[in-house]
Scaffold this active site. Structure first.
Site, PDB file in Angstrom:
ATOM      1  N   GLU A  22       0.814  -1.209   0.000  1.00  0.00           N
ATOM      2  CA  GLU A  22       0.000   0.000   0.000  1.00  0.00           C
ATOM      3  C   GLU A  22       0.845   1.256   0.000  1.00  0.00           C
ATOM      4  O   GLU A  22       1.920   1.303   0.599  1.00  0.00           O
ATOM      5  CB  GLU A  22      -0.930  -0.003   1.219  1.00  0.00           C
ATOM      6  CG  GLU A  22      -1.986  -1.080   1.059  1.00  0.00           C
ATOM      7  CD  GLU A  22      -2.959  -1.102   2.209  1.00  0.00           C
ATOM      8  OE1 GLU A  22      -3.928  -0.333   2.170  1.00  0.00           O
ATOM      9  OE2 GLU A  22      -2.725  -1.861   3.151  1.00  0.00           O
ATOM     10  N   CYS A  80       3.793   8.240   0.692  1.00  0.00           N
ATOM     11  CA  CYS A  80       4.159   7.360   1.800  1.00  0.00           C
ATOM     12  C   CYS A  80       4.218   5.937   1.243  1.00  0.00           C
ATOM     13  O   CYS A  80       3.223   5.440   0.724  1.00  0.00           O
ATOM     14  CB  CYS A  80       3.079   7.505   2.867  1.00  0.00           C
ATOM     15  SG  CYS A  80       3.287   6.395   4.246  1.00  0.00           S
ATOM     16  N   CYS A  89       4.904  -6.469   9.034  1.00  0.00           N
ATOM     17  CA  CYS A  89       6.054  -6.044   9.836  1.00  0.00           C
ATOM     18  C   CYS A  89       6.179  -7.026  10.982  1.00  0.00           C
ATOM     19  O   CYS A  89       5.181  -7.435  11.573  1.00  0.00           O
ATOM     20  CB  CYS A  89       5.855  -4.627  10.381  1.00  0.00           C
ATOM     21  SG  CYS A  89       7.272  -4.047  11.353  1.00  0.00           S
ATOM     22  N   CYS A 134       4.605  -3.539  17.118  1.00  0.00           N
ATOM     23  CA  CYS A 134       4.217  -2.427  18.004  1.00  0.00           C
ATOM     24  C   CYS A 134       2.718  -2.559  18.261  1.00  0.00           C
ATOM     25  O   CYS A 134       1.937  -2.795  17.342  1.00  0.00           O
ATOM     26  CB  CYS A 134       4.561  -1.083  17.361  1.00  0.00           C
ATOM     27  SG  CYS A 134       6.311  -0.958  16.956  1.00  0.00           S
ATOM     28  N   CYS A 173      -0.077  -0.510  16.241  1.00  0.00           N
ATOM     29  CA  CYS A 173       0.059  -0.378  14.784  1.00  0.00           C
ATOM     30  C   CYS A 173      -0.622  -1.549  14.075  1.00  0.00           C
ATOM     31  O   CYS A 173      -0.355  -2.711  14.378  1.00  0.00           O
ATOM     32  CB  CYS A 173       1.545  -0.331  14.432  1.00  0.00           C
ATOM     33  SG  CYS A 173       1.878  -0.519  12.679  1.00  0.00           S
ATOM     34  N   GLY A 209       5.703  -1.721   7.184  1.00  0.00           N
ATOM     35  CA  GLY A 209       7.019  -2.323   7.335  1.00  0.00           C
ATOM     36  C   GLY A 209       8.052  -1.428   7.986  1.00  0.00           C
ATOM     37  O   GLY A 209       7.864  -0.220   8.128  1.00  0.00           O
ATOM     38  N   GLU A 210       9.137  -2.054   8.412  1.00  0.00           N
ATOM     39  CA  GLU A 210      10.244  -1.340   9.043  1.00  0.00           C
ATOM     40  C   GLU A 210      11.393  -1.299   8.021  1.00  0.00           C
ATOM     41  O   GLU A 210      12.049  -2.312   7.766  1.00  0.00           O
ATOM     42  CB  GLU A 210      10.660  -2.083  10.330  1.00  0.00           C
ATOM     43  CG  GLU A 210      11.973  -1.646  10.930  1.00  0.00           C
ATOM     44  CD  GLU A 210      12.135  -0.131  11.133  1.00  0.00           C
ATOM     45  OE1 GLU A 210      11.256   0.519  11.723  1.00  0.00           O
ATOM     46  OE2 GLU A 210      13.174   0.395  10.689  1.00  0.00           O
ATOM     47  N   SER A 240      11.754   6.359   8.074  1.00  0.00           N
ATOM     48  CA  SER A 240      11.255   6.309   9.446  1.00  0.00           C
ATOM     49  C   SER A 240      11.583   4.948  10.049  1.00  0.00           C
ATOM     50  O   SER A 240      11.353   3.916   9.422  1.00  0.00           O
ATOM     51  CB  SER A 240       9.734   6.520   9.422  1.00  0.00           C
ATOM     52  OG  SER A 240       9.192   6.428  10.724  1.00  0.00           O
ATOM     53  N   SER A 296      10.731   6.792  15.487  1.00  0.00           N
ATOM     54  CA  SER A 296       9.429   6.665  16.146  1.00  0.00           C
ATOM     55  C   SER A 296       9.682   6.329  17.603  1.00  0.00           C
ATOM     56  O   SER A 296       9.930   5.183  17.951  1.00  0.00           O
ATOM     57  CB  SER A 296       8.620   5.556  15.470  1.00  0.00           C
ATOM     58  OG  SER A 296       8.433   5.871  14.108  1.00  0.00           O
ATOM     59  N   LEU A 297       9.625   7.332  18.460  1.00  0.00           N
ATOM     60  CA  LEU A 297      10.007   7.130  19.861  1.00  0.00           C
ATOM     61  C   LEU A 297       8.801   6.707  20.718  1.00  0.00           C
ATOM     62  O   LEU A 297       8.835   5.675  21.372  1.00  0.00           O
ATOM     63  CB  LEU A 297      10.648   8.411  20.404  1.00  0.00           C
ATOM     64  CG  LEU A 297      11.488   8.253  21.660  1.00  0.00           C
ATOM     65  CD1 LEU A 297      12.673   7.326  21.438  1.00  0.00           C
ATOM     66  CD2 LEU A 297      11.978   9.611  22.166  1.00  0.00           C
ATOM     67  N   HIS A 298       7.789   7.509  20.749  1.00  0.00           N
ATOM     68  CA  HIS A 298       6.496   7.218  21.401  1.00  0.00           C
ATOM     69  C   HIS A 298       6.529   7.113  22.927  1.00  0.00           C
ATOM     70  O   HIS A 298       5.478   7.168  23.565  1.00  0.00           O
ATOM     71  CB  HIS A 298       5.843   5.925  20.885  1.00  0.00           C
ATOM     72  CG  HIS A 298       5.744   5.835  19.412  1.00  0.00           C
ATOM     73  ND1 HIS A 298       5.176   6.818  18.630  1.00  0.00           N
ATOM     74  CD2 HIS A 298       6.160   4.871  18.541  1.00  0.00           C
ATOM     75  CE1 HIS A 298       5.234   6.454  17.359  1.00  0.00           C
ATOM     76  NE2 HIS A 298       5.833   5.292  17.268  1.00  0.00           N
ATOM     77  N   CYS A 345      -1.648   6.540   9.082  1.00  0.00           N
ATOM     78  CA  CYS A 345      -0.566   5.726   9.630  1.00  0.00           C
ATOM     79  C   CYS A 345      -1.112   4.567  10.434  1.00  0.00           C
ATOM     80  O   CYS A 345      -2.055   4.723  11.192  1.00  0.00           O
ATOM     81  CB  CYS A 345       0.271   6.528  10.611  1.00  0.00           C
ATOM     82  SG  CYS A 345       0.898   8.014   9.946  1.00  0.00           S
TER      83      CYS A 345
HETATM   84  N1  SAH Z   1       8.298   0.975  10.868  1.00  0.00           N
HETATM   85  C1  SAH Z   1       8.587   2.358  10.741  1.00  0.00           C
HETATM   86  C2  SAH Z   1       7.864   3.034   9.601  1.00  0.00           C
HETATM   87  C3  SAH Z   1       6.431   2.654   9.363  1.00  0.00           C
HETATM   88  S1  SAH Z   1       5.291   3.174  10.606  1.00  0.00           S
HETATM   89  C4  SAH Z   1       8.326   3.076  12.050  1.00  0.00           C
HETATM   90  O1  SAH Z   1       7.711   2.488  12.925  1.00  0.00           O
HETATM   91  O2  SAH Z   1       8.772   4.206  12.175  1.00  0.00           O
HETATM   92  C5  SAH Z   1       5.204   4.914  10.285  1.00  0.00           C
HETATM   93  C6  SAH Z   1       4.732   5.750  11.465  1.00  0.00           C
HETATM   94  O3  SAH Z   1       3.358   5.492  11.757  1.00  0.00           O
HETATM   95  C7  SAH Z   1       5.513   5.476  12.727  1.00  0.00           C
HETATM   96  O4  SAH Z   1       5.897   6.674  13.349  1.00  0.00           O
HETATM   97  C8  SAH Z   1       4.501   4.721  13.557  1.00  0.00           C
HETATM   98  O5  SAH Z   1       4.752   4.809  14.918  1.00  0.00           O
HETATM   99  C9  SAH Z   1       3.222   5.407  13.173  1.00  0.00           C
HETATM  100  N2  SAH Z   1       2.031   4.638  13.508  1.00  0.00           N
HETATM  101  C10 SAH Z   1       1.876   3.308  13.500  1.00  0.00           C
HETATM  102  N3  SAH Z   1       0.644   2.962  13.884  1.00  0.00           N
HETATM  103  C11 SAH Z   1      -0.017   4.113  14.133  1.00  0.00           C
HETATM  104  C12 SAH Z   1      -1.346   4.413  14.563  1.00  0.00           C
HETATM  105  N4  SAH Z   1      -2.226   3.454  14.771  1.00  0.00           N
HETATM  106  N5  SAH Z   1      -1.676   5.709  14.718  1.00  0.00           N
HETATM  107  C13 SAH Z   1      -0.778   6.686  14.485  1.00  0.00           C
HETATM  108  N6  SAH Z   1       0.485   6.469  14.081  1.00  0.00           N
HETATM  109  C14 SAH Z   1       0.868   5.194  13.915  1.00  0.00           C
HETATM  110 FE1  SF4 Z   2       6.415  -2.142  12.326  1.00  0.00          FE
HETATM  111 FE2  SF4 Z   2       6.587   0.555  12.389  1.00  0.00          FE
HETATM  112 FE3  SF4 Z   2       4.225  -0.694  12.785  1.00  0.00          FE
HETATM  113 FE4  SF4 Z   2       6.130  -0.862  14.648  1.00  0.00          FE
HETATM  114  S1  SF4 Z   2       5.058   1.013  13.975  1.00  0.00           S
HETATM  115  S2  SF4 Z   2       4.891  -2.571  13.911  1.00  0.00           S
HETATM  116  S3  SF4 Z   2       7.962  -0.924  13.399  1.00  0.00           S
HETATM  117  S4  SF4 Z   2       5.430  -0.694  10.922  1.00  0.00           S
END
Ligand code: SAH
Ligand code: SF4
Length: 354
Positions: free
Chosen positions: A85, A98, A105, A109, A112, A160-161, A190, A213-215, A332
């Site tokens: 996608e 994007c 992945c 997380c 996600c 994906g990462e 990212s 992506s710290l969170h 996202c």
């Molecule tokens: N794997 C990489 C890139 C893909 S995710 C990463 O994690 O950075 C891209 C971004 O979307 C990341 O910052 C991730 O934390 C954020 N993301 C994932 N799930 C989300 C959600 N449900 N709501 C908002 N942001 C989200």
């Molecule tokens: Fe993978 Fe990024 Fe989603 Fe984490 S936030 S599961 S690293 S795609």
């Protein structure tokens, strides 16, 4: 499948043609991508015919628009059934695409959607680049309302990462930057903190932007949201980000998805501030986009406001990013959630109704 072949090897598709034909084809794939081979007007008909039904390494399963025609989402389907996608977001002066780097992945997380459905496989460099070519070809043919007619920015923030698929992502970057000619500075990779990948990226010749992506700003909370944190805790991720900044002279940005009652506290803002200060990072805040398999909710507006004003009070620059395409699951963490009914659909319906 011309996109699956190294751009320098395109001649192998047409061994009986003079070599300038490969150059012409390369230009159609990389400089002026077009949606169909018929549009490759300087190629002889037999060459166009030969590639016409295999130009793209995927079929276009759905194409959806949102936000008054300024957001587009494509669900591409690879021949092996995997979904790929990509989301195009148009603005008055730029178009940001994007892209996905893996089908699924493996990093899991909790918040996600991609992570909730597990890992299928890495995407090939050609499958990653073809998302860029497809969006470029689309824009050239039908620009988004009030937006430029070409792609200006790319973010590796789809499924994906990227740094867990390093060699293929690297090759996709090479094709975008060196073959296609898009400025490295317009590309953001990212990562959730794959430290070895961050260190390798710091050594590459390109001035790409790195987003981390710290969170969460302490290991206990972060490990509960981002399982990879147990392997690469915050201090190691920060050290790798600092090395990237040193090597490139480019500030790393920090991504923070605000989850109601989880990471939207003043305490987290206060723990985040010194990290952002040491890295001179900008913090991009986004409210969680709810996913089918998690009860987590986005922070309420007043919590977002107080989290951000605390950062501001502590001298940290932050921006609240607004989600694009929420109504088409393009936001996202939503990619793929609804595209694959084959897995976990019953579960999703139940939890979604809670
Ligand atoms: N794997 C990489 C890139 C893909 S995710 C990463 O994690 O950075 C891209 C971004 O979307 C990341 O910052 C991730 O934390 C954020 N993301 C994932 N799930 C989300 C959600 N449900 N709501 C908002 N942001 C989200
Ligand atoms: Fe993978 Fe990024 Fe989603 Fe984490 S936030 S599961 S690293 S795609």
């Amino acid at each position: 499948m011309p996109y699956l072949i190294d751009p320098d090897d395109l001649g192998s598709l047409f061994p009986n043609e003079p070599s300038y034909r490969a150059d012409q084809l390369r230009s159609w794939l990389y400089e002026h991508p077009v949606l169909s081979a018929d549009q490759m007007t300087n190629l002889p008909a037999h060459m166009r015919d030969e590639i016409s039904d295999k130009l793209w390494p995927f079929s276009v399963e759905t194409e959806q628009t949102a936000d008054n025609g300024t957001t587009m989402k494509w669900l591409f389907r690879a021949p092996d059934g995997n979904a790929i996608e990509a989301v195009l977001m148009g603005y008055p002066k730029r178009n940001t695409l994007c892209i996905s780097s893996q089908a699924g992945c493996a990093l899991g997380c909790t918040f996600c959607a991609t992570g909730q459905f597990g890992f299928d496989r890495h995407l090939e460099p050609g499958e990653i680049y073809a998302q860029v070519a497809y969006a470029s070809a689309y824009l050239a043919a039908s620009p988004l309302e009030g937006c430029p007619d070409h792609l200006t920015n790319i973010v590796y923030m789809g499924m994906g990462e990227p740094l867990a698929n390093y060699a293929r992502v690297r090759e996709s970057l090479r094709r975008i930057i060196e073959v296609r000619g898009l400025g490295a500075r317009s590309i953001t990779v990212s990562t959730v903190g794959v430290v070895p990948g961050m260190l390798r990226l710091a050594e590459e010749p390109w001035q790409v932007t790195l987003a981390v992506s710290l969170h969460a700003a302490d290991d206990e909370l972060r490990s509960s949201l981002v399982p990879l944190n147990k392997r690469y805790p915050i201090a190691e991720v920060e050290a790798a980000a600092a090395k990237f900044f040193d090597a490139k002279g480019r500030r790393v940005s920090l991504e923070w998805t605000l989850i109601d009652g989880v990471n939207d506290t003043l305490e987290q803002a206060r723990k985040l501030a010194p990290i952002a200060e040491r890295l001179q990072s900008h913090v991009n805040v986004i409210a969680l986009n709810p996913t089918p398999l998690s009860p987590d909710r986005p922070s309420r507006p007043e919590r977002i406001e107080s989290f951000m004003s605390e950062l501001n009070r502590l001298g940290v620059n932050s921006t609240l990013r607004h989600m694009r395409g929420q109504d088409i699951d393009a936001a996202c963490g939503q990619l793929r959630a609804r595209s694959e009914p084959k897995r976990g659909s019953a579960q999703r319906v139940e939890i979604g109704k809670r």
